[in-house]
Design a protein around this motif. Structure first.
Motif, PDB file in Angstrom:
ATOM      1  N   ASP A 152       0.826  -1.211   0.000  1.00 29.44           N
ATOM      2  CA  ASP A 152       0.000   0.000   0.000  1.00 29.44           C
ATOM      3  C   ASP A 152       0.863   1.265   0.000  1.00 29.44           C
ATOM      4  O   ASP A 152       0.638   2.200   0.754  1.00 29.44           O
ATOM      5  N   GLN A 153       1.891   1.239  -0.837  1.00 38.52           N
ATOM      6  CA  GLN A 153       2.806   2.353  -1.099  1.00 38.52           C
ATOM      7  C   GLN A 153       3.725   2.706   0.073  1.00 38.52           C
ATOM      8  O   GLN A 153       4.335   3.771   0.079  1.00 38.52           O
ATOM      9  N   ASP A 154       3.845   1.802   1.049  1.00 41.72           N
ATOM     10  CA  ASP A 154       4.793   1.984   2.145  1.00 41.72           C
ATOM     11  C   ASP A 154       5.905   0.950   2.009  1.00 41.72           C
ATOM     12  O   ASP A 154       5.632  -0.259   2.004  1.00 41.72           O
ATOM     13  N   ASN A 196      -5.409  -6.803   5.157  1.00 39.74           N
ATOM     14  CA  ASN A 196      -6.093  -5.619   4.638  1.00 39.74           C
ATOM     15  C   ASN A 196      -5.323  -4.878   3.546  1.00 39.74           C
ATOM     16  O   ASN A 196      -5.693  -3.762   3.187  1.00 39.74           O
ATOM     17  N   ALA A 197      -4.262  -5.470   3.028  1.00 39.55           N
ATOM     18  CA  ALA A 197      -3.485  -4.817   1.962  1.00 39.55           C
ATOM     19  C   ALA A 197      -4.276  -4.849   0.656  1.00 39.55           C
ATOM     20  O   ALA A 197      -4.942  -5.830   0.343  1.00 39.55           O
ATOM     21  N   ALA A 214       3.857  -3.879  -4.354  1.00 34.00           N
ATOM     22  CA  ALA A 214       4.713  -3.518  -5.484  1.00 34.00           C
ATOM     23  C   ALA A 214       6.113  -4.075  -5.268  1.00 34.00           C
ATOM     24  O   ALA A 214       6.651  -3.996  -4.164  1.00 34.00           O
ATOM     25  N   PHE A 215       6.677  -4.631  -6.329  1.00 40.41           N
ATOM     26  CA  PHE A 215       8.035  -5.170  -6.300  1.00 40.41           C
ATOM     27  C   PHE A 215       8.899  -4.383  -7.279  1.00 40.41           C
ATOM     28  O   PHE A 215       8.485  -4.131  -8.412  1.00 40.41           O
TER      29      PHE A 215
END
Length: 81
Positions: free
Chosen positions: A56-58, A68-69, A73-74
């Motif tokens: 979630d961009q963290d 809850n994600a 992103a990898f």
């Protein structure tokens, strides 16, 4: 969950993003599921020390929870320049 691939990870997997139906509790469990899919995923995730992950961009670690994600992103490590 939306899974995003950037740079050479995208090139190896052959996709920029995909919707993944998973029961994985952690990023590492998701990686193991992806590796087991096809050789192209196994190649992309062969050396986790060459990868970074964000949930979630963290920016986080591979042992991070996926509870809850909505997005994972990898990508390779960023370099300045």
């Amino acid at each position: 969950m939306q899974v995003l691939y950037f740079a050479w990870v995208r090139e190896r997997v052959g996709l920029a993003k995909e919707q993944v139906d998973t029961q994985a509790a952690t990023v590492m469990e998701l990686v193991e599921e992806l590796r087991a899919r096809e050789d192209r995923y196994a190649a992309a995730f062969a050396d986790l020390s060459a990868l970074r992950v964000a949930v979630d961009q963290d920016l986080t670690d591979f042992d991070a929870s996926l509870a809850n994600a909505r997005e994972v992103a990898f990508f390779p490590p960023m370099t300045g320049g």
